[in-house]
Design an enzyme around this catalytic site. Sequence first.
Site, PDB file in Angstrom:
ATOM      1  N   SER A  31     -10.726 -10.452  33.296  1.00 54.58           N
ATOM      2  CA  SER A  31      -9.066 -10.453  32.909  1.00 54.58           C
ATOM      3  C   SER A  31      -8.419 -11.527  33.323  1.00 54.58           C
ATOM      4  O   SER A  31      -8.486 -12.046  34.465  1.00 54.58           O
ATOM      5  CB  SER A  31      -8.394  -8.880  33.106  1.00 54.58           C
ATOM      6  OG  SER A  31      -6.997  -9.056  32.821  1.00 54.58           O
ATOM      7  N   TYR A  36      -6.433  -2.809  39.536  1.00 55.20           N
ATOM      8  CA  TYR A  36      -6.985  -3.534  38.518  1.00 55.20           C
ATOM      9  C   TYR A  36      -7.224  -4.994  38.567  1.00 55.20           C
ATOM     10  O   TYR A  36      -8.297  -5.687  38.394  1.00 55.20           O
ATOM     11  CB  TYR A  36      -6.205  -3.115  37.331  1.00 55.20           C
ATOM     12  CG  TYR A  36      -6.655  -3.940  35.995  1.00 55.20           C
ATOM     13  CD1 TYR A  36      -7.414  -3.127  35.118  1.00 55.20           C
ATOM     14  CD2 TYR A  36      -6.110  -4.980  35.442  1.00 55.20           C
ATOM     15  CE1 TYR A  36      -7.959  -3.748  33.991  1.00 55.20           C
ATOM     16  CE2 TYR A  36      -6.619  -5.801  34.243  1.00 55.20           C
ATOM     17  CZ  TYR A  36      -7.442  -4.956  33.510  1.00 55.20           C
ATOM     18  OH  TYR A  36      -8.051  -5.500  32.288  1.00 55.20           O
TER      19      TYR A  36
END
Length: 258
Positions: free
Chosen positions: A148, A162
Site C-alpha cells: 500500500s 496497517y
Amino acid sequence: MKTLFDVAGKVAVVTGGSSGIGAMMARGLLENGAKVYITARKAERLHAMAEELSEFGECIGIQGDMASVEGIEAFVAEVSKHEDKIDILINNAGANWSAPIEDFPEGGWDKVMDINIKSIFFATQKFLPLLKAAGSKDNPARVINIASINGIRNSGMPTYAYSASKSAVIHLTEHLGADLASSGINVNAIAPGLFPSNMTKQIVENDAMTEFTLTKIPRGRMGKPEDIAGTAIFLSSDASSWMTGQTIVLDGGMISTA
C-alpha cells in the site's frame, strides 16, 4: 514482442479474491486465459464471487483462513489436490484496524499483522514446491505481494498496524526477491492508492471525503479495475521476467505530491 503480456494457460492463486482488488486482479487474469483459484474466509461471499468470475474463465473458490499457518497449510493442501504447479501467487488478503493510539488494542494489532504480513511469508513458504515446479531461469514463477502507499508514507489516519504491516510487505518483497531468484521465482509487489473496496468504503461512500481525496490525486480519479489488473498481468508475464524485489506504486501520483 507480441506475446510479452500473455498469461494464457497459467495457473494463478489469488488470496482475498472474493472482493475488492483481489477480485479485480482475478478477473483480469481470467479474461486473459489464466486458470484462477481464489480464497477467502467467508464461504458464502467466496463462492458467490467464484461463480460470478466463472463467466470470464475457469475460477475455483476454496475457503481458507490465511491468518494462521494451519489455515494456510490446509488451503495449500487443497490446491495441491488439483495442481502439481502454480505459476502465479498473488498475496492479496488484507485487514485494517483504526483506533487512537491511546486505545489501539493488542487484538487489532495482531489481527492486522497476522493477515497482512505473516500470511504473505507463510503462504509463499508453503507454496514453494508448486512455485518451483512451475518456474525456471528463463520463465520464472511469480509471487505478487499487495502492499500500500500507506506503507511508504504517513496516511494521516490512526491505522498504525496497517501502515507498519504494509511497510513490512515492501521490505519482505525485496528480501524474498533476492533469495528466491535462483529458484526460478520472481517476487514483486504493488502498492495501490485509492481503489473502491470494502477497506475504503468509508471514503468511497462519502461524497465529501471522495471529493477531498481526489484533490490529492494528480490524475483526478480513483483506481479502476483495469489499473490493478493490468499491473498484475505485467508482473505475471514475460514483460517483467527481469524484475524482482521491486514495488510498483499504483496511485495516480498521490504520494508524489505529499
